[in-house]
Enzyme design. Structure first.
Site, PDB file in Angstrom:
ATOM      1  N   LYS A 116      -2.028  -1.760  -4.012  1.00  0.00           N
ATOM      2  CA  LYS A 116      -2.842  -0.545  -4.001  1.00  0.00           C
ATOM      3  C   LYS A 116      -1.950   0.682  -4.013  1.00  0.00           C
ATOM      4  O   LYS A 116      -0.995   0.718  -3.245  1.00  0.00           O
ATOM      5  CB  LYS A 116      -3.691  -0.575  -2.733  1.00  0.00           C
ATOM      6  CG  LYS A 116      -4.505   0.647  -2.450  1.00  0.00           C
ATOM      7  CD  LYS A 116      -5.248   0.470  -1.160  1.00  0.00           C
ATOM      8  CE  LYS A 116      -5.932   1.789  -0.876  1.00  0.00           C
ATOM      9  NZ  LYS A 116      -5.860   2.215   0.449  1.00  0.00           N
ATOM     10  N   LYS A 167       0.858  -1.183   0.000  1.00  0.00           N
ATOM     11  CA  LYS A 167       0.000   0.000   0.000  1.00  0.00           C
ATOM     12  C   LYS A 167       0.890   1.227   0.000  1.00  0.00           C
ATOM     13  O   LYS A 167       1.587   1.514   0.976  1.00  0.00           O
ATOM     14  CB  LYS A 167      -0.903  -0.012   1.220  1.00  0.00           C
ATOM     15  CG  LYS A 167      -1.819   1.191   1.300  1.00  0.00           C
ATOM     16  CD  LYS A 167      -2.793   1.044   2.444  1.00  0.00           C
ATOM     17  CE  LYS A 167      -3.670   2.270   2.577  1.00  0.00           C
ATOM     18  NZ  LYS A 167      -4.617   2.123   3.690  1.00  0.00           N
TER      19      LYS A 167
END
Ligand code: PBG
Length: 330
Positions: free
Chosen positions: A256, A203
Site C-alpha cells: 500500500k 505501508k
C-alpha cells in the site's frame, strides 16, 4: 531474453489481431471475488454522508450498513474491510477496544446482513485517537512520539475485540514493530486461531492517503506518520518489513499504496509464497474519479486497467473503493 525467431517469422500481432485469440492468451483475469470493498462506519443513526473527495463512498451509520453489504454480496465481492469513526475520540483510542464500540457494532451488523460475506477489520488507532496518530504517545525522546510497545498491547486487545464481534480477517495497519506477532498471540490466546491476519506489510508514508483522512477525520494533529510508516524511497527495507510480518505469522501480505508501489508488489511476488493484496488507496481512486468528472479520462476503463496492473504485478486480491462499480462492469 531474446525471441526464438526474429521478424518476419515471429509476429506478436498474430496473438492480438483476433479478439478470440486475445482472450485465449490473456494472462490475468478480473473477478469480483478478488475485490475487497472498504466501508466507513460512523456512530449515529440514519447517516449516509457522501465523502466529498471519494464520490460514491459514504460514511454510514451501522443501521445503513446492511444495504451496502447485501449489495456487495449480491455482486459476488470477495469481502469488505471496515473502518470505524467513533462518536468520541480520546488519547488511547478506547472506542476501538470496546466490545460495544463502533467497529464492533459494524462487524456484527455486516455479519447479520450477509452471514457469508467475508468481513475484514482495519486494526489501528488513528481513527480513534484525538491526536490522530496510530498508537498511544509518550515523550521519552523529548518530543511526543508513538510508543511502539505500549501500542502493541492495545493492538492485541483491539484485534481480539474485533474477532469476538465476528471478524473473519483482521488487518493491522499501524506499522508498529512486532504488531503481527502480538495480534496472533492475542487471537490464539482466546481461541480465535481461525481468524486470519492480513498484514499491512509494506505501508508507505504516502501522500495518496489524503482523502481517507478526510473520510475518517484522522489527519494527525501534529507531525506526520514518517516515524512509523515506511520511507517511499526504500525498497530493501520494504522487503524486510514483509519478511518480518511473514515470520510473525501473517497469512496475507498487503502492499500500500497500490500503483505507486507496483515495483514492491512485483518484487514481493518473487520473494514469498504468501497470498498478496494490493490496496488502491483513496488518493488513487480520487485521481481517476476527478479526471473522469472533468472528461479528461475514461474513468471506468482506467479503473479496470489499474486492476489489471495489480494482477499482473502479482496481487491475488485488490482492496478498492471502486469494487462495486467494477463488479458491475465485469
Ligand atoms: C490506518 C489506515 C490508513 C489507510 C488505511 N488504513 C490511513 C493512514 O495510514 O493514514 C489509508 C487508506 C486510503 O488512503 O485509502 N488506519
Amino acid at each position: 531474453m531474446s525471441p526464438d525467431h526474429h521478424f518476419p517469422t515471429t509476429r506478436l500481432r498474430r496473438l492480438r489481431y483476433n479478439p478470440a485469440v486475445r482472450r485465449l492468451v490473456q494472462e490475468t483475469a478480473l473477478d469480483p471475488g478478488k475485490l475487497i470493498l472498504p466501508l466507513f462506519v460512523r456512530a449515529g443513526e440514519g447517516v449516509r454522508q457522501e465523502i466529498a473527495s471519494m464520490p460514491g463512498n459514504f460514511q454510514l451509520s451501522p443501521d445503513q450498513l446492511g444495504e451496502e453489504v447485501r449489495e456487495a454480496a449480491g455482486l459476488g465481492l470477495g469481502g469488505i474491510i471496515l473502518f470505524g469513526i467513533p462518536a468520541k475520540k480520546d488519547a488511547t483510542g478506547s472506542d476501538s477496544t470496546n466490545d460495544e464500540g463502533i467497529i464492533q457494532q459494524a462487524i456484527r451488523a455486516a455479519k447479520e446482513a450477509a452471514p457469508d460475506m467475508l468481513v475484514t477489520s482495519d486494526v489501528c488507532f488513528c481513527e480513534y485517537t484525538d491526536h490522530g496518530h496510530c498508537g498511544v504517545l509518550n515523550d521519552k525522546t523529548g518530543h511526543l512520539d508513538v510508543d511502539n510497545d505500549a501500542t502493541l498491547e492495545l493492538l492485541g486487545l483491539q484485534a481480539l475485540s474485533h474477532a469476538r464481534a465476528g471478524a473473519d480477517l483482521v488487518a493491522p495497519s499501524g506499522m508498529m514493530d512486532g504488531m503481527v506477532g502480538e495480534v496472533r498471540d492475542s487471537l490464539d490466546g482466546e481461541g480465535h486461531e481461525n481468524v486470519a491476519i492480513m498484514a499491512y506489510a509494506i505501508k508507505q508514508a504516502s501522500a495518496f492517503y489524503g482523502p481517507f483522512r478526510e473520510a475518517v477525520q484522522s489527519a494527525p494533529e501534529f507531525g506526520d506518520r514518517k516515524g512509523y510508516q515506511m520511507d517511499v524511497r526504500n525498497w530493501r527495507e520494504a522487503m524486510r518489513e514483509a519478511a518480518l510480518d511473514q515470520a510473525q505469522g501473517a497469512d496475507i501480505l498487503m502492499v500500500k499504496p497500490g500503483m505507486p508501489c507496483l515495483d514492491l508488489l512485483a518484487r514481493l511476488r518473487e520473494e514469498t509464497s504468501l497470498p498478496l493484496a494490493a490496496y488502491q488507496v483513496s488518493g488513487e481512486y480520487a485521481m481517476i474519479k476527478a479526471a473522469a468528472a472533468n472528461g479528461w479520462l475514461d474513468g471506468d476503463a482506467c479503473m479496470r486497467e489499474a486492476m489489471q496492473a495489480f494482477k499482473r504485478a502479482g496481487a491475488n486480491m485488490v482492496i478498492t473503493y471502486a469494487a462495486l462499480e467494477l463488479a458491475e462492469s465485469f
